[in-house]
Write an enzyme that holds these catalytic residues in place. Structure first.
Site, short mmCIF file in Angstrom:
data_model
loop_
_atom_site.label_atom_id
_atom_site.label_comp_id
_atom_site.label_asym_id
_atom_site.label_seq_id
_atom_site.Cartn_x
_atom_site.Cartn_y
_atom_site.Cartn_z
N LYS A 160 -1.44 -32.14 -41.73
CA LYS A 160 -2.28 -31.96 -40.40
C LYS A 160 -2.91 -30.60 -40.19
CE LYS A 160 -2.13 -30.51 -36.36
NZ LYS A 160 -3.44 -30.39 -35.87
N GLU A 212 0.52 -9.97 -30.70
CA GLU A 212 -0.65 -10.38 -31.69
C GLU A 212 -1.82 -10.69 -30.97
OE1 GLU A 212 -0.11 -13.98 -34.07
OE2 GLU A 212 -0.55 -12.87 -35.87
N GLU A 228 5.72 -19.49 -40.72
CA GLU A 228 4.94 -18.23 -41.25
C GLU A 228 4.24 -17.83 -39.80
OE1 GLU A 228 3.11 -15.40 -41.31
OE2 GLU A 228 1.56 -16.62 -42.46
N CYS A 238 -3.17 -13.34 -40.33
CA CYS A 238 -1.71 -12.89 -40.00
C CYS A 238 -1.34 -11.50 -40.75
CB CYS A 238 -0.74 -14.04 -40.58
SG CYS A 238 -1.11 -14.50 -42.18
P1 NDP Z 1 -1.25 -22.85 -33.20
O1 NDP Z 1 0.05 -22.48 -33.78
O2 NDP Z 1 -1.33 -23.68 -31.76
O3 NDP Z 1 -1.78 -23.85 -34.29
C1 NDP Z 1 -1.47 -23.83 -35.66
C2 NDP Z 1 -1.27 -25.46 -36.30
O4 NDP Z 1 -0.28 -26.14 -35.32
C3 NDP Z 1 -2.72 -26.33 -35.84
O5 NDP Z 1 -2.70 -27.18 -36.89
C4 NDP Z 1 -2.24 -26.87 -34.50
O6 NDP Z 1 -3.14 -28.05 -34.20
C5 NDP Z 1 -0.86 -27.11 -34.80
N1 NDP Z 1 0.02 -27.43 -33.43
C6 NDP Z 1 -0.06 -26.99 -32.09
N2 NDP Z 1 0.60 -27.25 -31.42
C7 NDP Z 1 1.56 -27.84 -32.17
C8 NDP Z 1 2.83 -28.74 -31.62
N3 NDP Z 1 3.27 -28.75 -30.53
N4 NDP Z 1 3.55 -29.31 -32.70
C9 NDP Z 1 2.95 -29.37 -34.11
N5 NDP Z 1 1.90 -28.81 -34.35
C10 NDP Z 1 1.06 -28.21 -33.45
O7 NDP Z 1 -2.38 -21.60 -33.17
P2 NDP Z 1 -3.88 -21.55 -32.69
O8 NDP Z 1 -4.60 -22.17 -33.75
O9 NDP Z 1 -3.73 -22.37 -31.08
O10 NDP Z 1 -3.93 -19.93 -32.65
C11 NDP Z 1 -3.22 -19.41 -31.53
C12 NDP Z 1 -2.76 -17.94 -32.09
O11 NDP Z 1 -1.83 -18.36 -33.14
C13 NDP Z 1 -3.45 -17.09 -32.66
O12 NDP Z 1 -4.16 -16.22 -31.72
C14 NDP Z 1 -2.56 -16.15 -33.42
O13 NDP Z 1 -1.95 -15.28 -32.60
C15 NDP Z 1 -1.65 -17.22 -33.97
N6 NDP Z 1 -2.10 -17.76 -35.28
C16 NDP Z 1 -1.38 -17.14 -36.31
C17 NDP Z 1 -1.91 -17.58 -37.55
C18 NDP Z 1 -0.94 -17.06 -38.98
O14 NDP Z 1 -1.70 -17.07 -39.87
N7 NDP Z 1 0.07 -16.89 -38.77
C19 NDP Z 1 -2.78 -18.52 -37.88
C20 NDP Z 1 -3.31 -19.03 -36.70
C21 NDP Z 1 -3.07 -18.50 -35.54
P3 NDP Z 1 -4.45 -27.83 -33.40
O15 NDP Z 1 -5.11 -27.13 -34.27
O16 NDP Z 1 -4.80 -29.17 -33.26
O17 NDP Z 1 -4.03 -27.30 -32.02
#
Ligand code: NDP
Length: 487
Positions: free
Chosen positions: A174, A378, A247, A281
């Site tokens: 996903k 972050e 991660e 990240c």
């Molecule tokens: P999320 O953690 O919400 O999203 C990451 C992935 O998880 C997406 O595919 C998302 O789907 C999915 N997801 C969201 N909620 C759930 C759930 N309850 N169960 C299973 N899967 C889920 O991050 P965001 O994209 O909303 O970004 C928000 C913040 O996260 C950023 O501002 C940053 O701080 C952090 N981030 C960190 C990253 C890293 O590299 N470690 C990368 C991206 C974000 P969907 O996109 O459909 O919501």
């Protein structure tokens, strides 16, 4: 006309049972790139069934043969590198040179894991008893659920998919709802390379509707997730007894000591802080600088930051592309306001930019103290904080004052200082005289503390996607009892 894309279940591109779709936008132009299926629990159940059916065939294919498919995939990815990179820039926003890097990272991990097909080593060791042989072998886990973010829309999926495949697992994938097109283009190439039907299944859709059913599904044996800490925390609560790899980002810092090559350090801060518009990240959001050089450093850095050109990532003159979406711009701006309220001094940026697209100016704060929210949380945007310290000891303390522990860096010409930093910094990655970003596919990647403890890429990725079976082979022809037959 806007194209509607489908999801991949058991080798067939189909519509979601939800009969609903969502759109993905180009963050530089706000143009709609396509409509995508809002996958739900029923779709996930079917994808898991397909992955379970494909498991027997895929896991019993000799690993070197699985490797051959990955080698074929790597060469197809090379052929399609430019068009994949353009899709990344169009959908995620990063500048084209970085988008090419994103795809190259996927190529590198694919080649590395293809080669692992002829290794996948176990161990042998002597038994404490006579005529007995001991070894470990690697076994696939089963169906793996891979949930990925938008910031590296080809590299991060590849970092999970390739080790999962070479170890003999099947997959329900996903991607983030901000980058479904990148995921579809990538998976289409996996199909072309000959990954058998049902081995990889792709369900687009929201975290709640498509992500949660993957996390909870009883037949999924392993979850690998990259994203926010809040979502990571929720996943650990919901996954039950599964292997879970997380991660969860960072609040990474660069230490700059007075004996550093300052221009080199500034190049590192610009790249680490503003590359990918700070949405990595491993982004360097804190610069921990020795007091004696603070003024000179601030002046040089703010000159460089104010010259950074914002724009569409496809334009070769652009240094910094848009942010992923409006919410991300709002989040970054809210931290600018928090920083000002906390008493930090704004040197550059601090505002949105342009009339179209999700742009935020490269932002630089100084006079930041280690405990301010802008130095602890972050932001995931183009915001860098300068914190000044007396000496290396204090710099390490400040570096370790956050709850995350992903990447870190030190600029110094003193070897002792460099080794002291390597020893003292709590992080999964430490760079000496280079920025906080720049991981290579054949080395472990991951963090400590609340970043999570998984090590992706390199040989350690095989640990995430395989089980170790211990084998005792007794050829003595009699009952031998470990710990009891001590003679
Ligand atoms: P999320 O953690 O919400 O999203 C990451 C992935 O998880 C997406 O595919 C998302 O789907 C999915 N997801 C969201 N909620 C759930 C759930 N309850 N169960 C299973 N899967 C889920 O991050 P965001 O994209 O909303 O970004 C928000 C913040 O996260 C950023 O501002 C940053 O701080 C952090 N981030 C960190 C990253 C890293 O590299 N470690 C990368 C991206 C974000 P969907 O996109 O459909 O919501």
């Amino acid at each position: 006309m806007t194209k509607t894309y489908k999801i991949l279940i058991g080798g067939k591109w189909v519509s979601s049972e939800s009969k609903e779709t969502f759109q993905s936008l180009n963050p530089a132009t706000e143009k709609i790139l396509g409509r995508f299926q809002s996958g739900n629990e029923n779709d996930v159940n079917q994808a898991v069934d397909a992955a379970e059916r494909a498991f027997e065939g895929w896991s019993s294919l000799p690993a070197p043969k699985r490797g051959e498919i990955l080698f074929r995939l790597a060469s197809l990815l090379k052929e399609n590198k430019e068009s994949l990179a353009r899709t990344v820039t169009n959908e995620m926003g990063k500048v084209l040179s970085e988008a090419r890097g994103d795809v190259q990272e996927a190529i590198d991990i694919t080649e590395y894991m293809a080669g692992e097909g002829r290794r996948l080593f176990g161990r042998t060791t002597p038994s404490e008893l006579r005529d007995k042989f001991c070894m470990t072998v690697r076994r696939p886990i089963g169906v793996c659920g891979l949930i990925t973010p938008w910031n590296f829309p080809t590299a991060i999926p590849a970092w999970k998919i390739m080790p999962a495949l070479i170890c003999g697992n099947t997959i329900v994938f996903k991607p983030a709802s901000d980058t479904p097109l990148c995921a579809i283009k990538f998976v289409e190439i996996l199909e072309k390379a000959g990954v058998p039907k049902g081995v990889i299944n792709l369900v687009t859709g929201s975290g709640e509707q498509a992500g949660t059913p993957i996390v909870r599904h009883k037949s999924i044996r392993c979850i690998s997730f990259t994203g926010s800490r809040d979502t990571g925390l929720q996943i650990t609560k919901e996954a039950g007894i599964k292997k879970v790899g997380l991660e969860l980002g960072g609040k990474n810092g660069i230490i700059i000591l007075e004996d550093a090559d300052l221009n080199l350090a500034i190049d590192g801060v610009i790249w680490g802080g503003y590359g990918t518009t700070g949405q990595r990240c491993t982004a360097a959001s804190r610069v921990i600088v020795q007091q004696s050089i603070k003024e000179r450093f601030e002046k040089l850095l703010s000159e460089r930051v104010s010259r950074l050109r914002l724009g569409n990532g496809l334009d070769s003159k652009t240094d910094v592309g848009p942010m992923i979406n409006k919410k991300a711009v709002e989040k970054t701006h809210s931290y600018t306001e928090i920083g000002i309220k906390e008493g930090a001094k704004l040197l550059c940026g601090g505002h949105t930019f342009g009339k179209k697209g999700f742009f935020y100016q490269p932002t630089l704060f100084t006079d930041v103290t280690y405990n301010m929210r802008i130095a602890q949380e972050e932001i995931f945007g183009p915001t860098v904080c300068i914190i000044s310290v007396k000496n290396l000891e204090e710099a390490i303390e400040v570096m370790n004052s956050v709850t995350y522990g992903l990447s870190s860096s030190i600029y110094t010409s003193n070897m002792r200082s460099a080794f002291k930093a390597i020893e003292g910094i709590e992080a999964g990655l430490t760079y000496v005289n280079s920025s906080t970003i720049g991981s290579e596919a054949h080395l472990p990647f991951g963090g400590v503390k609340q970043t999570g403890s998984t090590r992706e890429a390199g040989w350690t990725a095989l640990e995430e996607f395989s089980e170790i079976k211990t084998v005792y082979f007794d050829y003595s022809g009699k009952l031998q009892k470990a710990q009891i037959d001590t003679g």
